[in-house]
Design a protein around this motif. Structure first.
Motif, short mmCIF file in Angstrom:
data_model
loop_
_atom_site.label_atom_id
_atom_site.label_comp_id
_atom_site.label_asym_id
_atom_site.label_seq_id
_atom_site.Cartn_x
_atom_site.Cartn_y
_atom_site.Cartn_z
N PHE A 1 50.92 55.18 31.09
CA PHE A 1 50.38 56.47 31.53
C PHE A 1 50.24 57.43 30.37
N ASP A 2 49.19 58.21 30.41
CA ASP A 2 49.07 59.40 29.56
C ASP A 2 48.85 60.55 30.54
N THR A 3 49.89 61.38 30.71
CA THR A 3 49.84 62.40 31.76
C THR A 3 50.33 63.75 31.24
N THR A 4 49.91 64.81 31.92
CA THR A 4 50.47 66.14 31.68
C THR A 4 51.19 66.59 32.95
N PHE A 5 52.49 66.93 32.80
CA PHE A 5 53.27 67.42 33.93
C PHE A 5 52.89 68.88 34.16
N LYS A 6 52.21 69.12 35.28
CA LYS A 6 51.59 70.44 35.51
C LYS A 6 52.58 71.61 35.44
N PRO A 7 53.80 71.51 36.02
CA PRO A 7 54.69 72.67 36.01
C PRO A 7 55.07 73.13 34.61
N THR A 8 55.12 72.21 33.62
CA THR A 8 55.53 72.60 32.26
C THR A 8 54.40 72.51 31.25
N GLY A 9 53.31 71.81 31.60
CA GLY A 9 52.22 71.61 30.64
C GLY A 9 52.53 70.56 29.59
N GLN A 10 53.67 69.87 29.75
CA GLN A 10 54.05 68.87 28.74
C GLN A 10 53.28 67.56 28.94
N ARG A 11 52.65 67.11 27.84
CA ARG A 11 51.90 65.85 27.89
C ARG A 11 52.79 64.71 27.40
N THR A 12 52.78 63.59 28.13
CA THR A 12 53.68 62.47 27.82
C THR A 12 52.92 61.15 27.89
N GLN A 13 53.19 60.29 26.89
CA GLN A 13 52.74 58.91 26.97
C GLN A 13 53.95 58.06 27.33
N LEU A 14 53.77 57.24 28.33
CA LEU A 14 54.91 56.51 28.87
C LEU A 14 54.44 55.14 29.34
N SER A 15 55.25 54.13 29.08
CA SER A 15 54.94 52.78 29.54
C SER A 15 56.11 52.29 30.37
N GLU A 16 55.81 51.66 31.50
CA GLU A 16 56.89 51.17 32.35
C GLU A 16 56.57 49.78 32.86
N MET A 17 57.63 49.04 33.14
CA MET A 17 57.49 47.78 33.85
C MET A 17 58.03 48.01 35.26
N ALA A 18 57.25 47.59 36.24
CA ALA A 18 57.71 47.60 37.62
C ALA A 18 58.01 46.16 38.01
N LEU A 19 59.17 45.96 38.61
CA LEU A 19 59.56 44.62 39.09
C LEU A 19 59.63 44.68 40.61
N TYR A 20 58.79 43.86 41.27
CA TYR A 20 58.68 43.87 42.73
C TYR A 20 59.34 42.61 43.30
N ARG A 21 60.06 42.79 44.42
CA ARG A 21 60.67 41.64 45.10
C ARG A 21 60.05 41.48 46.48
N LEU A 22 59.69 40.24 46.80
CA LEU A 22 59.05 39.94 48.09
C LEU A 22 60.01 39.27 49.06
N LYS A 23 59.82 39.57 50.34
CA LYS A 23 60.53 38.83 51.39
C LYS A 23 59.59 38.75 52.59
#
Lengths: 130, 130
Positions: B92-114
């Protein structure tokens, strides 16, 4: 994505995970890492920059970690296989010897392959209760 | 691991990724999430606890995120497929509206199925330059 690429990735991913489950991380590095491996941690420290390059630097980092941590439990979950990348989840319960602090930590490692060798590893963290 | 389990996981993983690439995250939730989904962030905040339960709470969290962030770029990498789990990397490249802070962030999501539904999602972070 091609079936062949995924099959090669799956083979290497499963062999790496099998070696890590036996604690044979050094063997996994010797067997699958490119000499030009790039290793990317989430956060650097004065002792260890976030990004390091080359198989010797990666081995040195691993040796430093092994010498400075008492390992109570390691769990290896995966692999999770893509085209030229795969992921593995590692869960650690360790005590950092210099401070005596015990930490439970879970991370995802994302590995990138090129010409049958791992050329990049990148780590993503989850710290329960943080 | 069974071939059938992996095939079902692969199908759901690819369909979820396709929907997310189109920005149709709500459709992905409606289609694949169990009503009893457990969503685990790495770190909780006063507004948003680390672990939330139930599809309505997850939708509310996503709505909060969408309302409070200006999204410049989202990249979806994967999926990375296991037996009853799969992983996806989001950058993500996002700006948090309440503070105006721009952040580049990378995440891994791990999903489990049943039983063909996603029952758990867990997030692991990488913050470049942190």
């Amino acid at each position: 994505m091609t079936a062949t690429a995924t099959s090669n990735t799956s083979t290497i991913a499963n062999e790496l995970v099998n070696l890590c489950r036996q604690g044979r991380n050094d063997d996994a590095i010797d067997r699958f890492y490119s000499r030009d491996i790039v290793s990317i941690e989430s956060v650097g420290t004065p002792e260890m920059p976030a990004e390091i390059k080359g198989i010797d630097a990666v081995k040195k980092k691993n040796d430093w970690w092994t010498e400075n941590n008492e390992v109570h439990v390691v769990q290896v979950n995966g692999p999770f296989v893509g085209d030229d990348q795969f992921a593995v989840q590692y869960t650690f319960d360790t005590t950092f010897k210099p401070t005596g602090q015990r930490t439970q930590l879970s991370e995802m490692a994302l590995y990138r392959l090129k010409d049958g060798k791992i050329v990049e590893e990148q780590f993503f963290y989850h710290i329960p209760g943080a």
